[in-house]
Design a protein around this motif. Structure first.
Motif, PDB file in Angstrom:
ATOM      1  N   THR A 156       0.826  -1.208   0.000  1.00 40.13           N
ATOM      2  CA  THR A 156       0.000   0.000   0.000  1.00 40.13           C
ATOM      3  C   THR A 156       0.860   1.256   0.000  1.00 40.13           C
ATOM      4  O   THR A 156       2.025   1.235   0.424  1.00 40.13           O
ATOM      5  CB  THR A 156      -0.931   0.013   1.237  1.00 40.13           C
ATOM      6  OG1 THR A 156      -1.719   1.217   1.217  1.00 40.13           O
ATOM      7  CG2 THR A 156      -0.168  -0.040   2.552  1.00 40.13           C
ATOM      8  N   TRP A 157       0.209   2.355  -0.435  1.00 37.72           N
ATOM      9  CA  TRP A 157       0.877   3.656  -0.425  1.00 37.72           C
ATOM     10  C   TRP A 157       0.598   4.424   0.867  1.00 37.72           C
ATOM     11  O   TRP A 157       1.207   5.459   1.111  1.00 37.72           O
ATOM     12  CB  TRP A 157       0.376   4.505  -1.602  1.00 37.72           C
ATOM     13  CG  TRP A 157       0.760   3.984  -2.938  1.00 37.72           C
ATOM     14  CD1 TRP A 157      -0.025   3.268  -3.804  1.00 37.72           C
ATOM     15  CD2 TRP A 157       2.028   4.132  -3.584  1.00 37.72           C
ATOM     16  NE1 TRP A 157       0.681   2.962  -4.943  1.00 37.72           N
ATOM     17  CE2 TRP A 157       1.947   3.492  -4.838  1.00 37.72           C
ATOM     18  CE3 TRP A 157       3.234   4.757  -3.227  1.00 37.72           C
ATOM     19  CZ2 TRP A 157       3.008   3.446  -5.732  1.00 37.72           C
ATOM     20  CZ3 TRP A 157       4.290   4.719  -4.124  1.00 37.72           C
ATOM     21  CH2 TRP A 157       4.171   4.068  -5.361  1.00 37.72           C
ATOM     22  N   VAL A 158      -0.368   3.967   1.667  1.00 39.91           N
ATOM     23  CA  VAL A 158      -0.773   4.801   2.809  1.00 39.91           C
ATOM     24  C   VAL A 158       0.315   4.795   3.891  1.00 39.91           C
ATOM     25  O   VAL A 158       1.068   3.820   4.031  1.00 39.91           O
ATOM     26  CB  VAL A 158      -2.116   4.345   3.435  1.00 39.91           C
ATOM     27  CG1 VAL A 158      -3.227   4.383   2.405  1.00 39.91           C
ATOM     28  CG2 VAL A 158      -2.006   2.984   4.075  1.00 39.91           C
ATOM     29  N   PRO A 159       0.425   5.870   4.654  1.00 39.72           N
ATOM     30  CA  PRO A 159       1.424   5.921   5.715  1.00 39.72           C
ATOM     31  C   PRO A 159       1.145   4.906   6.815  1.00 39.72           C
ATOM     32  O   PRO A 159      -0.010   4.651   7.167  1.00 39.72           O
ATOM     33  CB  PRO A 159       1.331   7.361   6.236  1.00 39.72           C
ATOM     34  CG  PRO A 159       0.141   7.975   5.617  1.00 39.72           C
ATOM     35  CD  PRO A 159      -0.320   7.122   4.495  1.00 39.72           C
ATOM     36  N   LEU A 160       2.223   4.345   7.351  1.00 46.03           N
ATOM     37  CA  LEU A 160       2.128   3.281   8.353  1.00 46.03           C
ATOM     38  C   LEU A 160       2.654   3.770   9.702  1.00 46.03           C
ATOM     39  O   LEU A 160       3.537   4.631   9.753  1.00 46.03           O
ATOM     40  CB  LEU A 160       2.929   2.063   7.890  1.00 46.03           C
ATOM     41  CG  LEU A 160       2.558   1.525   6.502  1.00 46.03           C
ATOM     42  CD1 LEU A 160       3.486   0.381   6.106  1.00 46.03           C
ATOM     43  CD2 LEU A 160       1.092   1.080   6.457  1.00 46.03           C
ATOM     44  N   VAL A 161       2.123   3.170  10.762  1.00 48.62           N
ATOM     45  CA  VAL A 161       2.477   3.587  12.121  1.00 48.62           C
ATOM     46  C   VAL A 161       2.838   2.360  12.948  1.00 48.62           C
ATOM     47  O   VAL A 161       2.035   1.420  13.066  1.00 48.62           O
ATOM     48  CB  VAL A 161       1.300   4.339  12.790  1.00 48.62           C
ATOM     49  CG1 VAL A 161       1.668   4.757  14.211  1.00 48.62           C
ATOM     50  CG2 VAL A 161       0.897   5.560  11.956  1.00 48.62           C
ATOM     51  N   GLN A 162       4.026   2.376  13.519  1.00 54.56           N
ATOM     52  CA  GLN A 162       4.476   1.297  14.410  1.00 54.56           C
ATOM     53  C   GLN A 162       3.979   1.586  15.823  1.00 54.56           C
ATOM     54  O   GLN A 162       4.367   2.589  16.437  1.00 54.56           O
ATOM     55  CB  GLN A 162       5.996   1.209  14.407  1.00 54.56           C
ATOM     56  CG  GLN A 162       6.576   0.220  15.407  1.00 54.56           C
ATOM     57  CD  GLN A 162       6.250  -1.230  15.079  1.00 54.56           C
ATOM     58  OE1 GLN A 162       6.622  -1.722  14.019  1.00 54.56           O
ATOM     59  NE2 GLN A 162       5.575  -1.929  16.001  1.00 54.56           N
ATOM     60  N   LEU A 163       3.128   0.707  16.335  1.00 54.54           N
ATOM     61  CA  LEU A 163       2.653   0.874  17.719  1.00 54.54           C
ATOM     62  C   LEU A 163       3.723   0.389  18.693  1.00 54.54           C
ATOM     63  O   LEU A 163       4.413  -0.610  18.443  1.00 54.54           O
ATOM     64  CB  LEU A 163       1.355   0.111  17.932  1.00 54.54           C
ATOM     65  CG  LEU A 163       0.145   0.645  17.152  1.00 54.54           C
ATOM     66  CD1 LEU A 163      -1.070  -0.256  17.358  1.00 54.54           C
ATOM     67  CD2 LEU A 163      -0.181   2.077  17.559  1.00 54.54           C
ATOM     68  N   ILE A 164       3.820   1.093  19.809  1.00 52.88           N
ATOM     69  CA  ILE A 164       4.799   0.781  20.852  1.00 52.88           C
ATOM     70  C   ILE A 164       4.045   0.577  22.164  1.00 52.88           C
ATOM     71  O   ILE A 164       3.433   1.517  22.692  1.00 52.88           O
ATOM     72  CB  ILE A 164       5.811   1.941  21.024  1.00 52.88           C
ATOM     73  CG1 ILE A 164       6.500   2.285  19.698  1.00 52.88           C
ATOM     74  CG2 ILE A 164       6.814   1.635  22.143  1.00 52.88           C
ATOM     75  CD1 ILE A 164       7.476   1.237  19.181  1.00 52.88           C
ATOM     76  N   GLY A 165       4.087  -0.651  22.680  1.00 55.36           N
ATOM     77  CA  GLY A 165       3.413  -0.940  23.943  1.00 55.36           C
ATOM     78  C   GLY A 165       4.211  -0.449  25.135  1.00 55.36           C
ATOM     79  O   GLY A 165       5.405  -0.123  25.016  1.00 55.36           O
ATOM     80  N   PRO A 166       3.576  -0.416  26.311  1.00 53.21           N
ATOM     81  CA  PRO A 166       4.263   0.086  27.503  1.00 53.21           C
ATOM     82  C   PRO A 166       5.311  -0.877  28.044  1.00 53.21           C
ATOM     83  O   PRO A 166       6.195  -0.484  28.802  1.00 53.21           O
ATOM     84  CB  PRO A 166       3.121   0.257  28.508  1.00 53.21           C
ATOM     85  CG  PRO A 166       2.071  -0.712  28.063  1.00 53.21           C
ATOM     86  CD  PRO A 166       2.179  -0.793  26.576  1.00 53.21           C
ATOM     87  N   ARG A 167       5.205  -2.154  27.675  1.00 51.81           N
ATOM     88  CA  ARG A 167       6.160  -3.171  28.144  1.00 51.81           C
ATOM     89  C   ARG A 167       6.092  -4.346  27.172  1.00 51.81           C
ATOM     90  O   ARG A 167       5.208  -4.396  26.317  1.00 51.81           O
ATOM     91  CB  ARG A 167       5.820  -3.632  29.561  1.00 51.81           C
ATOM     92  CG  ARG A 167       4.498  -4.340  29.683  1.00 51.81           C
ATOM     93  CD  ARG A 167       4.060  -4.517  31.106  1.00 51.81           C
ATOM     94  NE  ARG A 167       3.633  -3.249  31.663  1.00 51.81           N
ATOM     95  CZ  ARG A 167       2.429  -2.694  31.456  1.00 51.81           C
ATOM     96  NH1 ARG A 167       1.529  -3.315  30.718  1.00 51.81           N
ATOM     97  NH2 ARG A 167       2.109  -1.537  31.974  1.00 51.81           N
ATOM     98  N   GLY A 168       7.028  -5.292  27.327  1.00 51.05           N
ATOM     99  CA  GLY A 168       6.985  -6.496  26.503  1.00 51.05           C
ATOM    100  C   GLY A 168       7.490  -6.262  25.097  1.00 51.05           C
ATOM    101  O   GLY A 168       8.307  -5.368  24.847  1.00 51.05           O
ATOM    102  N   ALA A 169       6.974  -7.081  24.167  1.00 43.53           N
ATOM    103  CA  ALA A 169       7.491  -7.089  22.801  1.00 43.53           C
ATOM    104  C   ALA A 169       6.372  -7.454  21.828  1.00 43.53           C
ATOM    105  O   ALA A 169       5.401  -8.113  22.215  1.00 43.53           O
ATOM    106  CB  ALA A 169       8.619  -8.110  22.694  1.00 43.53           C
ATOM    107  N   PRO A 170       6.516  -7.065  20.564  1.00 41.50           N
ATOM    108  CA  PRO A 170       5.519  -7.462  19.562  1.00 41.50           C
ATOM    109  C   PRO A 170       5.451  -8.976  19.447  1.00 41.50           C
ATOM    110  O   PRO A 170       6.485  -9.652  19.476  1.00 41.50           O
ATOM    111  CB  PRO A 170       6.048  -6.833  18.261  1.00 41.50           C
ATOM    112  CG  PRO A 170       6.976  -5.748  18.687  1.00 41.50           C
ATOM    113  CD  PRO A 170       7.580  -6.205  19.978  1.00 41.50           C
TER     114      PRO A 170
END
Ligand code: G3P
Ligand code: CA
Length: 316
Positions: free
Chosen positions: A194-208
């Protein structure tokens, strides 16, 4: 101007992820509405915070679905209940929505039983309609939930989401769209789709979860290190950070890496808006878009976070 992103709609005032919650958020002046997306058995994208829907719908009182009650492992956790991926869209549409957090939002319970689970298509239609009616761009900021899990059960989320955006003429870099996810792997796939802008979410703890499942030891804290932010900038335009992660140094470092910072999730506490606007965030996810819009105006007019509280009190 700091973006006001209505977190699951105006969810401080209406049950989250209903068309009514999104519509009210737009009426309150939100720039974007945020649906969390999961898939049905027949591959439709619907707005729910979890794929297990006993807490957000009346499915437990539908005897015809009693045999769908089950337990599954989702993102490394055992979850018991009823799952969107076990129901067709037509079946999901027979359900009615309930407030997910009745103790926190008792006032929203008066809307229990009134609304259906919306599809992503219906949300895109609503956003287009409300934008035309109001003569302003209203954006959509979808989050795909548990993409590794859904891909593992044969219901990938990325491709149908991009197809829906394309059908609505929104697969453009300048469209009022951001797509967000906790899993870097899904975002990297999306960057090719896709061409749309992407956003990486960052949680308060832990890992993806996708990193954990792959044995990759990086945590969310690693993702917002200088090196981590540089990596993210290769596929995303922003980080969507839990508010506990937003400290001025993270904002400055993200900006230095060319990334915007969108913080989640602000409440009805005006002091929070004062602190986050002063920290220089570029967007706020909020359950109370009306308060965010007024706080943003007060901050712009007064230019001094110490006066924001008095300014908001005067404008409300
Ligand atoms: O998308 C920002 C924030 O909504 C992420 O967390 O759990 O509220 O979807 P969650
Ligand atoms: Ca979300």
């Amino acid at each position: 101007m700091t973006l006001v992103i209505a977190h699951r709609g105006a969810s401080g005032y209406r049950p989250e992820h209903t068309l009514e919650a999104y519509r009210l958020a737009i009426t309150m002046g939100a720039d974007f509405v945020e649906p969390d997306l999961v898939a049905t058995k027949d591959g439709a994208l619907v707005a729910r915070h979890e794929n297990e829907i006993s807490g957000t719908t009346d499915i437990a009182s539908h005897p015809e679905f009693a045999d769908r009650f089950t337990a599954k492992m989702v993102d490394g956790r055992c979850v018991t209940g009823w799952f969107t991926e076990d129901l067709t869209l037509a079946e999901v549409k027979t359900l009615r929505v309930r407030e997910r957090l009745p103790r926190l939002r008792p006032g929203n319970c008066r809307f229990d039983g009134r609304h259906k689970v919306p599809t992503f298509e219906e949300i895109l239609d609503l956003v287009a309609h409300e934008g035309r009616r109001r003569g302003r761009a209203v954006g959509v900021y979808p989050e795909i939930k548990a993409p590794s899990y859904f891909r593992s059960v044969g219901l990938p989320l990325e491709e149908p989401m991009v197809a829906a955006l394309r059908r609505h003429g929104l697969d453009r870099p300048d469209a009022a769209v951001y797509v967000q996810c906790f899993e870097p792997g899904a975002l990297r796939r999306l960057a090719d789709l896709t061409w749309v802008p992407l956003v990486q979410l960052i949680g308060p703890r832990g890992a993806p979860y996708d990193l954990v499942a792959a044995g990759d030891l990086r945590t969310y804290a690693d993702l917002v290190s200088d090196a981590g932010l540089r990596d993210i900038a290769a596929y995303a335009v922003a980080v969507g950070t839990h508010k506990d992660v937003v400290v001025p140094s993270v904002v400055d470092n993200a900006h230095d890496a060319g990334l915007a910072v969108h913080a989640w999730t602000l409440s009805d506490d005006v002091d929070e808006y004062a602190a986050f606007l002063a920290a220089g965030v570029d967007g706020v996810f909020t359950d109370f878009p009306d308060i965010a819009v007024v706080a943003r105006s007060a901050f712009a007019a007064l230019g001094d976070w110490r006066m924001l509280r008095a300014g908001v009190a005067a404008m409300r």
